[in-house]
Design an enzyme around this catalytic site. Structure first.
Site, PDB file in Angstrom:
ATOM      1  N   ASP A  20     -10.617 -19.304   9.937  1.00 20.13           N
ATOM      2  CA  ASP A  20     -10.782 -18.376   8.831  1.00 20.13           C
ATOM      3  C   ASP A  20     -11.891 -17.371   9.103  1.00 20.13           C
ATOM      4  O   ASP A  20     -12.829 -17.646   9.870  1.00 20.13           O
ATOM      5  CB  ASP A  20     -11.137 -19.175   7.559  1.00 20.13           C
ATOM      6  CG  ASP A  20     -10.493 -18.540   6.325  1.00 20.13           C
ATOM      7  OD1 ASP A  20     -10.282 -19.252   5.337  1.00 20.13           O
ATOM      8  OD2 ASP A  20     -10.199 -17.324   6.397  1.00 20.13           O
ATOM      9  N   TYR A  76      -3.263 -11.331  15.258  1.00 23.67           N
ATOM     10  CA  TYR A  76      -3.172 -10.119  14.418  1.00 23.67           C
ATOM     11  C   TYR A  76      -4.410  -9.251  14.623  1.00 23.67           C
ATOM     12  O   TYR A  76      -4.313  -8.046  14.898  1.00 23.67           O
ATOM     13  CB  TYR A  76      -3.022 -10.558  12.966  1.00 23.67           C
ATOM     14  CG  TYR A  76      -3.221  -9.520  11.894  1.00 23.67           C
ATOM     15  CD1 TYR A  76      -4.349  -9.533  11.088  1.00 23.67           C
ATOM     16  CD2 TYR A  76      -2.248  -8.549  11.638  1.00 23.67           C
ATOM     17  CE1 TYR A  76      -4.528  -8.612  10.066  1.00 23.67           C
ATOM     18  CE2 TYR A  76      -2.410  -7.626  10.607  1.00 23.67           C
ATOM     19  CZ  TYR A  76      -3.555  -7.668   9.828  1.00 23.67           C
ATOM     20  OH  TYR A  76      -3.732  -6.756   8.805  1.00 23.67           O
ATOM     21  N   THR A  97      -7.569  -3.371  10.078  1.00 26.57           N
ATOM     22  CA  THR A  97      -7.871  -4.465   9.151  1.00 26.57           C
ATOM     23  C   THR A  97      -9.328  -4.872   9.287  1.00 26.57           C
ATOM     24  O   THR A  97      -9.929  -4.691  10.348  1.00 26.57           O
ATOM     25  CB  THR A  97      -7.001  -5.696   9.458  1.00 26.57           C
ATOM     26  OG1 THR A  97      -7.480  -6.827   8.722  1.00 26.57           O
ATOM     27  CG2 THR A  97      -7.053  -6.068  10.939  1.00 26.57           C
ATOM     28  N   ILE A 142       0.844  -1.203   0.000  1.00 26.89           N
ATOM     29  CA  ILE A 142       0.000   0.000   0.000  1.00 26.89           C
ATOM     30  C   ILE A 142       0.877   1.250   0.000  1.00 26.89           C
ATOM     31  O   ILE A 142       0.650   2.208  -0.744  1.00 26.89           O
ATOM     32  CB  ILE A 142      -0.965   0.011   1.204  1.00 26.89           C
ATOM     33  CG1 ILE A 142      -1.939  -1.175   1.140  1.00 26.89           C
ATOM     34  CG2 ILE A 142      -1.747   1.328   1.251  1.00 26.89           C
ATOM     35  CD1 ILE A 142      -2.853  -1.295   2.352  1.00 26.89           C
ATOM     36  N   ARG A 156      -4.403 -17.643  15.239  1.00 29.78           N
ATOM     37  CA  ARG A 156      -4.619 -16.872  14.009  1.00 29.78           C
ATOM     38  C   ARG A 156      -5.152 -15.502  14.335  1.00 29.78           C
ATOM     39  O   ARG A 156      -4.925 -14.527  13.633  1.00 29.78           O
ATOM     40  CB  ARG A 156      -5.583 -17.641  13.089  1.00 29.78           C
ATOM     41  CG  ARG A 156      -5.869 -16.999  11.758  1.00 29.78           C
ATOM     42  CD  ARG A 156      -7.166 -16.176  11.713  1.00 29.78           C
ATOM     43  NE  ARG A 156      -7.589 -15.897  10.360  1.00 29.78           N
ATOM     44  CZ  ARG A 156      -6.982 -15.031   9.540  1.00 29.78           C
ATOM     45  NH1 ARG A 156      -5.948 -14.369   9.976  1.00 29.78           N
ATOM     46  NH2 ARG A 156      -7.397 -14.840   8.308  1.00 29.78           N
TER      47      ARG A 156
HETATM   48  P1  NAD Z   1       3.076  -4.864   3.500  1.00 26.63           P
HETATM   49  O1  NAD Z   1       3.563  -6.040   4.290  1.00 26.63           O
HETATM   50  O2  NAD Z   1       3.311  -4.825   2.046  1.00 26.63           O
HETATM   51  O3  NAD Z   1       3.642  -3.496   4.113  1.00 26.63           O
HETATM   52  C1  NAD Z   1       3.897  -3.355   5.489  1.00 26.63           C
HETATM   53  C2  NAD Z   1       5.246  -2.655   5.585  1.00 26.63           C
HETATM   54  O4  NAD Z   1       5.531  -2.414   6.961  1.00 26.63           O
HETATM   55  C3  NAD Z   1       6.392  -3.515   5.022  1.00 26.63           C
HETATM   56  O5  NAD Z   1       7.082  -2.827   4.007  1.00 26.63           O
HETATM   57  C4  NAD Z   1       7.288  -3.765   6.240  1.00 26.63           C
HETATM   58  O6  NAD Z   1       8.668  -3.786   5.934  1.00 26.63           O
HETATM   59  C5  NAD Z   1       6.922  -2.566   7.117  1.00 26.63           C
HETATM   60  N1  NAD Z   1       7.237  -2.811   8.533  1.00 26.63           N
HETATM   61  C6  NAD Z   1       6.796  -3.813   9.323  1.00 26.63           C
HETATM   62  N2  NAD Z   1       7.339  -3.705  10.547  1.00 26.63           N
HETATM   63  C7  NAD Z   1       8.125  -2.602  10.530  1.00 26.63           C
HETATM   64  C8  NAD Z   1       8.970  -1.974  11.475  1.00 26.63           C
HETATM   65  N3  NAD Z   1       9.120  -2.452  12.713  1.00 26.63           N
HETATM   66  N4  NAD Z   1       9.646  -0.856  11.099  1.00 26.63           N
HETATM   67  C9  NAD Z   1       9.518  -0.356   9.842  1.00 26.63           C
HETATM   68  N5  NAD Z   1       8.749  -0.919   8.886  1.00 26.63           N
HETATM   69  C10 NAD Z   1       8.070  -2.031   9.248  1.00 26.63           C
HETATM   70  O7  NAD Z   1       1.526  -4.757   3.819  1.00 26.63           O
HETATM   71  P2  NAD Z   1       0.406  -3.839   3.144  1.00 26.63           P
HETATM   72  O8  NAD Z   1      -0.519  -4.752   2.422  1.00 26.63           O
HETATM   73  O9  NAD Z   1       1.040  -2.677   2.459  1.00 26.63           O
HETATM   74  O10 NAD Z   1      -0.371  -3.340   4.449  1.00 26.63           O
HETATM   75  C11 NAD Z   1      -0.102  -2.067   5.009  1.00 26.63           C
HETATM   76  C12 NAD Z   1      -1.003  -1.923   6.220  1.00 26.63           C
HETATM   77  O11 NAD Z   1      -2.373  -2.121   5.841  1.00 26.63           O
HETATM   78  C13 NAD Z   1      -0.723  -2.942   7.329  1.00 26.63           C
HETATM   79  O12 NAD Z   1      -0.876  -2.309   8.586  1.00 26.63           O
HETATM   80  C14 NAD Z   1      -1.816  -4.003   7.154  1.00 26.63           C
HETATM   81  O13 NAD Z   1      -2.167  -4.621   8.395  1.00 26.63           O
HETATM   82  C15 NAD Z   1      -2.955  -3.162   6.624  1.00 26.63           C
HETATM   83  N6  NAD Z   1      -3.883  -3.921   5.784  1.00 26.63           N
HETATM   84  C16 NAD Z   1      -3.559  -4.239   4.508  1.00 26.63           C
HETATM   85  C17 NAD Z   1      -4.517  -4.936   3.730  1.00 26.63           C
HETATM   86  C18 NAD Z   1      -4.289  -5.276   2.278  1.00 26.63           C
HETATM   87  O14 NAD Z   1      -5.238  -5.765   1.639  1.00 26.63           O
HETATM   88  N7  NAD Z   1      -3.122  -5.064   1.720  1.00 26.63           N
HETATM   89  C19 NAD Z   1      -5.721  -5.307   4.280  1.00 26.63           C
HETATM   90  C20 NAD Z   1      -5.976  -4.993   5.617  1.00 26.63           C
HETATM   91  C21 NAD Z   1      -5.051  -4.286   6.363  1.00 26.63           C
HETATM   92  C1  UGA Z   2      -5.619 -10.745   4.715  1.00 23.27           C
HETATM   93  C2  UGA Z   2      -4.483 -10.392   5.683  1.00 23.27           C
HETATM   94  O1  UGA Z   2      -4.787 -10.756   7.015  1.00 23.27           O
HETATM   95  C3  UGA Z   2      -4.202  -8.956   5.781  1.00 23.27           C
HETATM   96  O2  UGA Z   2      -3.434  -8.492   4.737  1.00 23.27           O
HETATM   97  C4  UGA Z   2      -5.436  -8.144   5.899  1.00 23.27           C
HETATM   98  O3  UGA Z   2      -5.535  -7.720   7.225  1.00 23.27           O
HETATM   99  C5  UGA Z   2      -6.745  -8.868   5.531  1.00 23.27           C
HETATM  100  O4  UGA Z   2      -6.491  -9.695   4.414  1.00 23.27           O
HETATM  101  C6  UGA Z   2      -7.777  -7.828   5.128  1.00 23.27           C
HETATM  102  O5  UGA Z   2      -7.928  -7.598   3.923  1.00 23.27           O
HETATM  103  O6  UGA Z   2      -8.322  -7.200   6.058  1.00 23.27           O
HETATM  104  P1  UGA Z   2      -6.938 -12.932   4.395  1.00 23.27           P
HETATM  105  O7  UGA Z   2      -7.810 -12.382   3.331  1.00 23.27           O
HETATM  106  O8  UGA Z   2      -7.530 -13.996   5.278  1.00 23.27           O
HETATM  107  O9  UGA Z   2      -6.401 -11.737   5.329  1.00 23.27           O
HETATM  108  O10 UGA Z   2      -5.542 -13.459   3.813  1.00 23.27           O
HETATM  109  P2  UGA Z   2      -5.134 -14.311   2.526  1.00 23.27           P
HETATM  110  O11 UGA Z   2      -3.836 -14.935   2.857  1.00 23.27           O
HETATM  111  O12 UGA Z   2      -5.184 -13.431   1.345  1.00 23.27           O
HETATM  112  O13 UGA Z   2      -6.227 -15.502   2.426  1.00 23.27           O
HETATM  113  C7  UGA Z   2      -7.466 -15.265   1.856  1.00 23.27           C
HETATM  114  C8  UGA Z   2      -8.182 -16.616   1.820  1.00 23.27           C
HETATM  115  O14 UGA Z   2      -7.506 -17.477   0.886  1.00 23.27           O
HETATM  116  C9  UGA Z   2      -8.222 -17.382   3.145  1.00 23.27           C
HETATM  117  O15 UGA Z   2      -9.471 -18.047   3.248  1.00 23.27           O
HETATM  118  C10 UGA Z   2      -7.111 -18.418   2.977  1.00 23.27           C
HETATM  119  O16 UGA Z   2      -7.337 -19.582   3.760  1.00 23.27           O
HETATM  120  C11 UGA Z   2      -7.227 -18.725   1.498  1.00 23.27           C
HETATM  121  N1  UGA Z   2      -6.002 -19.236   0.836  1.00 23.27           N
HETATM  122  C12 UGA Z   2      -4.831 -18.560   0.944  1.00 23.27           C
HETATM  123  C13 UGA Z   2      -6.099 -20.393   0.043  1.00 23.27           C
HETATM  124  O17 UGA Z   2      -7.177 -21.006  -0.038  1.00 23.27           O
HETATM  125  N2  UGA Z   2      -4.996 -20.822  -0.608  1.00 23.27           N
HETATM  126  C14 UGA Z   2      -3.782 -20.183  -0.532  1.00 23.27           C
HETATM  127  O18 UGA Z   2      -2.810 -20.650  -1.168  1.00 23.27           O
HETATM  128  C15 UGA Z   2      -3.715 -19.008   0.275  1.00 23.27           C
END
Ligand code: NAD
Ligand code: UGA
Length: 368
Positions: free
Chosen positions: A314, A163, A119, A12, A160
């Site tokens: 899940d 988080y 999240t 993001i 699980r």
């Molecule tokens: P991401 O893993 O790509 O990015 C997270 C970043 O945080 C990474 O680059 C990592 O290096 C950095 N980080 C972690 N610990 C750190 C530390 N101690 N110091 C400095 N940097 C650190 O994940 P993302 O998908 O970009 O998610 C960003 C945020 O959005 C997270 O808080 C995640 O929980 C939340 N989020 C993302 C999704 C999604 O769909 N991508 C969904 C729900 C919530």
């Molecule tokens: C993710 C992560 O927890 C976070 O990035 C974020 O907080 C959350 O999405 C969110 O969007 O709020 P989840 O969607 O459960 O949660 O994570 P995935 O690993 O993408 O799994 C999605 C689904 O696919 C789960 O049901 C998982 O069991 C399933 N899965 C995953 C499979 O069936 N096969 C795979 O190889 C991987």
């Protein structure tokens, strides 16, 4: 606008940086452990990268100096990969709660606007999933509403939920500081953002088990089966990273509408089961490569305890109420799932299809 962005180097963060720096009118100080996804921005005059953890005392001193000079702090830093929630629970709790706590305190001390990424997992499972007839026809039993829906998670032994609980406690800390010192905040609850640069491809630029998009993409790239955890019956609503960044920019530009609120950011129109997602991805990959055999790419099922280890549970369904984002921000998602997958999978194909896979990684995406 002066911005402190924590976790700026992730999925993001990299897209948010792209848009903020392209729009101009901002000075950004970013912290992350890695800058692989944001290399092109490292020389941008409006961006200063601090390649460091946010959790060291030295970093906190530097961060405080920037917070004092900033208008807004955006926290993205987290361990947010489900494969780690019940395999590295202590690190997951530290990353999503204890490491963030001092930053919340600094924002409260300097009364700076904190935009914190939570999240959709804080909602846990739906009410419907606990009822005998699993009534998914009544929105009151499954729709996720920011200020009404109860947060329902499984027993302590199902780690699980480490988080989701850490994120929930962080939300409660932020809210308590707001009520105590009027620290302005915005909490964002993303629901499955998808797009280029999400996670990594094991054996090429990372190791382990990434989130589902990268898992299924790896299987297609490596010619190995896609695995449906517990039959792939879980449902997700998937939103394009581009729609999501639009929402974040609207939050930044409309503080009077967005401060001291919680927002779901997702796309109700893009709901699929994971089994449907796997099939959509193999159809899309056949289209991208022109190789029709991908239409029949093998899809197998696997038990969650085998894939994730003991203690996995899940989220059954994530259908967000988006009325707050629509009414207060004027935001609605636009990009259909087919276009999200075509753009994202084309990116992975172009960037990884020619990269040789390390032998050690051939096992991954078959579980932790
Ligand atoms: P991401 O893993 O790509 O990015 C997270 C970043 O945080 C990474 O680059 C990592 O290096 C950095 N980080 C972690 N610990 C750190 C530390 N101690 N110091 C400095 N940097 C650190 O994940 P993302 O998908 O970009 O998610 C960003 C945020 O959005 C997270 O808080 C995640 O929980 C939340 N989020 C993302 C999704 C999604 O769909 N991508 C969904 C729900 C919530
Ligand atoms: C993710 C992560 O927890 C976070 O990035 C974020 O907080 C959350 O999405 C969110 O969007 O709020 P989840 O969607 O459960 O949660 O994570 P995935 O690993 O993408 O799994 C999605 C689904 O696919 C789960 O049901 C998982 O069991 C399933 N899965 C995953 C499979 O069936 N096969 C795979 O190889 C991987």
């Amino acid at each position: 606008m002066r911005i402190v962005m924590l976790g700026c180097g992730g999925f993001i963060g990299s897209h948010l940086l792209n848009r903020l720096l392209a729009e101009g009118n901002c000075e950004i100080h970013g912290w992350d452990l890695t800058d692989d996804k944001i290399k092109k921005h490292l020389t941008h005059p409006s961006f200063c990268m601090h390649r460091s953890t946010i959790s060291s005392s030295a970093a906190l001193q530097e961060i405080e100096q920037e917070i004092e000079r900033s208008d807004v702090v955006i926290n993205l830093a987290a361990i947010c990969n489900p494969a780690e929630y019940n395999t590295r629970p202590l690190e997951v709790i530290h990353s999503n709660l204890f490491d963030i706590y001092p930053l919340i305190e600094l924002c409260a001390k300097h009364r700076r606007w904190l935009i914190s990424f939570s999240t959709s997992e804080v909602y846990g499972r739906t009410v419907a999933s606990y009822l005998p007839d699993k009534d998914y026809d009544d929105p009151n039993l499954y729709e996720l509403r920011e200020t009404e829906t109860p947060l329902i998670m499984g027993p302590i032994s199902n780690q699980r939920w480490t988080y989701a609980c850490a994120k929930q406690m962080t939300e409660r800390l932020i809210y308590a500081h707001h009520m105590d010192s009027k620290m302005p905040f915005t909490i964002i609850r993303p629901l499955n953002f998808f797009g280029p640069k999400m996670d990594y491809i094991p054996g090429r630029d990372g190791e382990g088990v990434p989130r589902v998009l990268a898992c299924f993409m790896t299987a297609l790239l490596d010619g190995k089966p896609m695995y449906l955890v517990d039959g792939g019956t879980a449902r997700r609503t998937i939103v394009s990273i581009h729609d999501a960044i639009d929402a974040i920019l609207l939050i930044l530009k409309q503080p009077n509408q967005s401060q001291n609120r919680i927002f779901n950011i997702g796309n109700r129109m893009n709901e699929v089961t994971i089994a449907e997602l796997a099939d959509l991805m193999r159809q899309t990959y056949a289209q991208i490569t022109g190789k029709m055999q991908y239409k029949e790419h093998p899809i197998l099922t696997i038990n969650s305890s085998e894939f994730y280890g003991k203690g996995y549970e899940d989220c059954d369904r994530r259908m967000p109420d988006l009325s707050k984002a629509q009414e207060l921000l004027g935001w609605t998602p636009k990009i259909p799932l087919a276009d999200v997958l075509l753009e994202t999978m084309t990116f992975y194909h172009q960037n990884y299809a020619q990269t040789p896979v390390a032998e050690s990684a051939l096992k991954t995406c078959e579980g932790v």
